[in-house]
Enzyme design. Sequence first.
Site, PDB file in Angstrom:
ATOM      1  N   ASN A   8       9.425   8.231   7.179  1.00  0.00           N
ATOM      2  CA  ASN A   8       8.831   9.256   7.777  1.00  0.00           C
ATOM      3  C   ASN A   8       7.647   8.820   8.603  1.00  0.00           C
ATOM      4  OD1 ASN A   8       7.441  11.729   8.394  1.00  0.00           O
ATOM      5  ND2 ASN A   8       7.051  12.310   6.228  1.00  0.00           N
ATOM      6  N   TRP A   9       7.968   8.830  10.062  1.00  0.00           N
ATOM      7  CA  TRP A   9       6.875   8.417  10.934  1.00  0.00           C
ATOM      8  C   TRP A   9       5.763   9.288  11.160  1.00  0.00           C
ATOM      9  CZ3 TRP A   9       9.660   5.952  15.980  1.00  0.00           C
ATOM     10  CH2 TRP A   9      10.456   4.538  15.281  1.00  0.00           C
ATOM     11  N   LYS A  10       5.748  10.586  10.601  1.00  0.00           N
ATOM     12  CA  LYS A  10       5.029  11.846  10.829  1.00  0.00           C
ATOM     13  C   LYS A  10       4.469  11.837  12.401  1.00  0.00           C
ATOM     14  CE  LYS A  10       3.533  11.396   6.240  1.00  0.00           C
ATOM     15  NZ  LYS A  10       2.824  11.537   5.040  1.00  0.00           N
ATOM     16  N   HIS A  93       8.325  19.659   3.878  1.00  0.00           N
ATOM     17  CA  HIS A  93       7.420  18.481   3.747  1.00  0.00           C
ATOM     18  C   HIS A  93       6.266  19.201   3.195  1.00  0.00           C
ATOM     19  CE1 HIS A  93       4.497  15.194   4.052  1.00  0.00           C
ATOM     20  NE2 HIS A  93       5.672  14.397   3.894  1.00  0.00           N
ATOM     21  N   GLU A  95       3.149  18.542   3.986  1.00  0.00           N
ATOM     22  CA  GLU A  95       2.103  18.853   5.057  1.00  0.00           C
ATOM     23  C   GLU A  95       2.658  20.160   5.927  1.00  0.00           C
ATOM     24  OE1 GLU A  95       2.633  14.889   6.702  1.00  0.00           O
ATOM     25  OE2 GLU A  95       1.591  14.129   4.799  1.00  0.00           O
ATOM     26  N   GLU A 164       7.970  14.402  -3.981  1.00  0.00           N
ATOM     27  CA  GLU A 164       6.956  13.943  -3.459  1.00  0.00           C
ATOM     28  C   GLU A 164       5.707  14.472  -3.947  1.00  0.00           C
ATOM     29  OE1 GLU A 164       7.737  11.899   0.747  1.00  0.00           O
ATOM     30  OE2 GLU A 164       6.908  13.900   1.004  1.00  0.00           O
ATOM     31  N   GLY A 170       0.080   9.284   0.941  1.00  0.00           N
ATOM     32  CA  GLY A 170      -0.821   8.855   1.886  1.00  0.00           C
ATOM     33  C   GLY A 170      -2.336   8.483   1.053  1.00  0.00           C
ATOM     34  N   SER A 208       3.225   6.933  -1.463  1.00  0.00           N
ATOM     35  CA  SER A 208       2.669   5.815  -1.246  1.00  0.00           C
ATOM     36  C   SER A 208       3.708   4.723  -1.917  1.00  0.00           C
ATOM     37  CB  SER A 208       1.240   5.731  -2.132  1.00  0.00           C
ATOM     38  OG  SER A 208       0.320   6.579  -1.545  1.00  0.00           O
ATOM     39  N   GLY A 230       3.611   6.000   5.256  1.00  0.00           N
ATOM     40  CA  GLY A 230       2.791   4.795   5.931  1.00  0.00           C
ATOM     41  C   GLY A 230       3.342   3.334   6.060  1.00  0.00           C
TER      42      GLY A 230
END
Length: 246
Positions: A8-10, A93, A95, A164, A170, A208, A230
């Site tokens: 997941n490159w975000k 997600h 976020e 998640e 993160g 993470s 990440g």
Amino acid sequence: MKKLIAGNWKMNGLRDSNAALLAALTGSSRHWQCDVAVCVPSVYLQQVRDLVAGTDLSCGAQDVSAHESGAYTGEISADMLRDLGVRYSIVGHSERRHYHGETDALVALKAQRALACGITPIVCVGETLAERESGQTEDVVRRQLAAVIHANGHCISEIVVAYEPIWAIGSGKTATPEMAQQVHAVLRMQLNAASQMAQRIRILYGGSMNATNARSLLAQPDIDGGLVGGASLKADDFLSIIAAAY
Ligand code: PGA
């Protein structure tokens, strides 16, 4: 079941760095024993789709509209993703739930739209730290998943689930393999009760995950892959996680 490692490159990457990262990843793809995808910002879907064509790497989006088409400025439909040759889309997600107010019902609709267009939704569920500390983890993830099951009926067997824990995203804090497995087992039972085909549903862990902890997480009986933020931005780290998935 074949594991799935999804990056997941975000909101990261530019054309040059995307190309360099993908070149480093696809150079080694013949050794992979798992499915691998990268979920990239929508403006780069076409670039990434072209660069991964003919490789073992699949292209995914990070979100999809709950609407079919029409006057929804800024939205991207599941049909557009299908038209571009996109295979997966993350939905729900944390976020997006947090910064964009996405509800369980909206996430369920997004999963439905994706499925209708042949895109595999990677449905994210997970609890906050406060919810974990007050013993609500299982209730929260079951509620989030129940909305998706309710809206999608027997099609549920086509989804991917990602657990998640929000406090692990993160943050460098990972759920221990045992903590993650406990929640995955709850989700597995819920899926089994919803569909006779549920055994084929992959439940990914995210939060993470890195080159060091991936192997022990992926060794758990109900952890069928990873959703990697990440560490998916560094080719060496992402390749180490891929190598730990078999
Ligand atoms: P992280 O992100 O691996 O950077 O914790 C995971 C995710 O949010 O999907």
